[in-house]
Design an enzyme around this catalytic site. Structure first.
Site, short mmCIF file in Angstrom:
data_model
loop_
_atom_site.label_atom_id
_atom_site.label_comp_id
_atom_site.label_asym_id
_atom_site.label_seq_id
_atom_site.Cartn_x
_atom_site.Cartn_y
_atom_site.Cartn_z
N CYS A 99 0.89 -1.17 0.00
CA CYS A 99 0.00 0.00 0.00
C CYS A 99 0.92 1.21 0.00
CB CYS A 99 -0.91 0.01 1.23
SG CYS A 99 -1.89 1.54 1.34
N CYS A 135 -0.64 4.21 2.37
CA CYS A 135 -0.72 4.10 3.84
C CYS A 135 -0.29 2.70 4.24
CB CYS A 135 -2.09 4.51 4.37
SG CYS A 135 -3.53 3.75 3.59
N SER A 136 -1.21 1.87 4.71
CA SER A 136 -0.78 0.57 5.23
C SER A 136 -1.87 -0.48 5.07
CB SER A 136 -0.42 0.71 6.71
OG SER A 136 -1.54 1.23 7.42
N CYS A 137 -2.66 -0.37 4.01
CA CYS A 137 -3.76 -1.32 3.81
C CYS A 137 -3.21 -2.75 3.74
CB CYS A 137 -4.51 -0.98 2.53
SG CYS A 137 -5.26 0.66 2.60
#
Lengths: 109, 116, 223
Positions: free
Chosen positions: C128, C131-133
């Site tokens: 991602c 962000c941090s999906c």
């Protein structure tokens, strides 16, 4: 269901740089790829981010880019790709000349 | 034109394959966000969380840890929505800090007693 | 130390001795050995205010932390192993991970997860960049490196070099396909079953499937 872009459609990502919350990564803006999947309909994150309902929902497309179209100096395999989920309002139909290895418009760096 | 969180394609060094076990307070931050964003409650959306993190500014990625960014964003969102006020936060944070200081002092004392 | 400070009832104010473990504000073990940060104080304050205002309940908070603790790559690994031995299950998993998880009694949460299948022609890897999906409701919280600048920056631009850093070499004639989870879907890689595993049962197969195999930075090994 019919969508604005069918699978296989060649699409360009807007070369647009608004302020605010968007989910279209910088590295695909202005680039050309192919719609490989329709991911579904989702509320617009650009509205959700500011406390609104994001409706009507927008279609989210999975767009596949050849790495060579994203990075002029790409050193890996010629068939390597990156798939990015992009909302319909960031996409437009591409000219036939765009994309397909090396011909894509370069994003502003 | 590129926003600081939007990192794909930038130059960077090797991937440092370090990891840590998440601390209880970090899981708590995650839990608070999950509860507030759950269907049925919908007090904050994931996109509001993300927007709040992006608005922390370019320094946030270097100066703050992951869940520090999360709680900062969640808190800002809750203040914007009126769920919490700045005044309440100020008071409660001072209270928590005083309590933890006292707890730590008591904890240290009891350890010293046990060691004797 | 197992106490994690999540059993407080509300934002009660009476404050007794720090070592009474039925205490309403149990001392947090992660604070014992060092200082605490501004944001840890903020977290506690926000939690207590939300409890006091009855926005959330302590029971919910405790259960949610328990749920976070209960997730692990083992759930994804079980699904992968089942997919390897049962083509019909694999088809259903590729169609809908959450429904397929449910068949195995696994709760994969409510955020759509898509499984992407490695073949002898395509190797997939997820990231991602914004962000941090991550499919955290199925396989737990992501490793730190997944959320860090180096991985997010580089894996879309030089995936093969990044994979090499993980000890994973992809042959030149295979396509490396990077999936950037930018929006509403989460991805997990369905790795290919390694050769030489014909004799293994499902449980033994699942043991070959690590978290990184489902991110795509590793591939399962037969031994």
């Amino acid at each position: 269901m019919t969508h604005r872009f069918p699978i296989g459609a060649r699409v360009s990502v807007s070369s647009s740089f608004p302020p605010g919350h968007v989910r279209t990564p910088f590295f695909v803006r202005g680039k050309t790829g192919i719609v490989t999947e329709v991911a579904g309909e989702f509320p617009n994150p650009e509205e959700l981010a500011y406390g609104r309902d994001g409706l009507p929902a927008r279609t989210l497309f999975r767009v596949t880019f050849l790495q060579q179209d994203l990075w002029p100096d790409y050193a890996g395999g010629a068939g390597d790709t990156t798939v990015v989920d992009i909302f319909e309002h960031w996409l437009q139909e591409a000219d036939a000349s765009e994309g397909a290895a090396g011909k894509g418009e370069r994003a502003h760096v | 034109m590129r926003r600081h969180h939007d990192m794909g394609g930038l130059d960077a060094g090797p991937v440092e394959q370090n990891e840590h076990d998440y601390a209880p307070w970090e899981k708590r931050v995650d839990a608070i966000l999950r509860l507030l964003s759950a269907p049925g409650r919908r007090m904050i959306t994931v996109d509001e969380l993300r927007r709040g993190i992006e608005e922390l500014g370019p320094g946030a990625y270097d100066e703050m840890s992951y869940y520090e960014r999360w709680i900062a964003s969640v808190t800002n969102n809750l203040v914007e929505k009126g769920t919490l006020t700045v005044e309440e936060l100020g008071r409660k944070m001072a209270e928590v800090e005083a309590r933890w200081d006292a707890d730590r002092a008591a904890h240290k004392n009891s350890q010293e007693e046990r060691a004797q | 130390m197992s106490e994690n400070g999540n059993d407080q009832q509300d934002g009660g104010h009476s404050h007794g001795h720090a070592h009474d473990h039925s205490h309403r504000h149990p001392f947090q073990p992660d604070l014992e050995d060092g200082g605490y940060s501004y944001y840890q104080v903020m977290t506690e304050a926000v939690a207590e205010l939300l409890l006091e205002k009855a926005v959330i309940t302590s029971e919910e908070l405790r259960k949610t932390v328990e749920s976070i603790d209960s997730k692990s790559p083992a759930f994804g690994a079980r699904m992968v192993a089942r997919a390897w031995v049962d083509p019909d299950f694999k088809a259903r998993m590729l169609d809908d991970v959450i429904a397929a998880a449910d068949e195995l009694g696994i709760d994969a949460g409510g955020i759509p997860i898509k499984a992407i299948e490695n073949t002898d022609r395509v190797h997939n890897v997820i990231v991602c960049t914004l962000c941090s999906c991550y499919p955290r409701l199925l396989i737990g919280l992501p490793p730190d490196w997944y959320k860090a600048r180096a991985y997010r920056s580089r894996v879309v631009r030089e995936p093969r070099a990044v994979l090499e850093e993980f000890g994973t070499s992809i042959p030149d004639d295979m396509e490396v396909r990077v999936h950037d989870s930018t929006a509403d879907l989460r991805y997990m890689v369905l790795p290919a079953r390694p050769k030489g595993t014909e004799a293994l049962d499902e449980e033994a197969l699942a043991a070959l499937v690590t978290r990184d195999c489902m991110i795509g930075t590793a591939v399962p090994k037969s031994n």
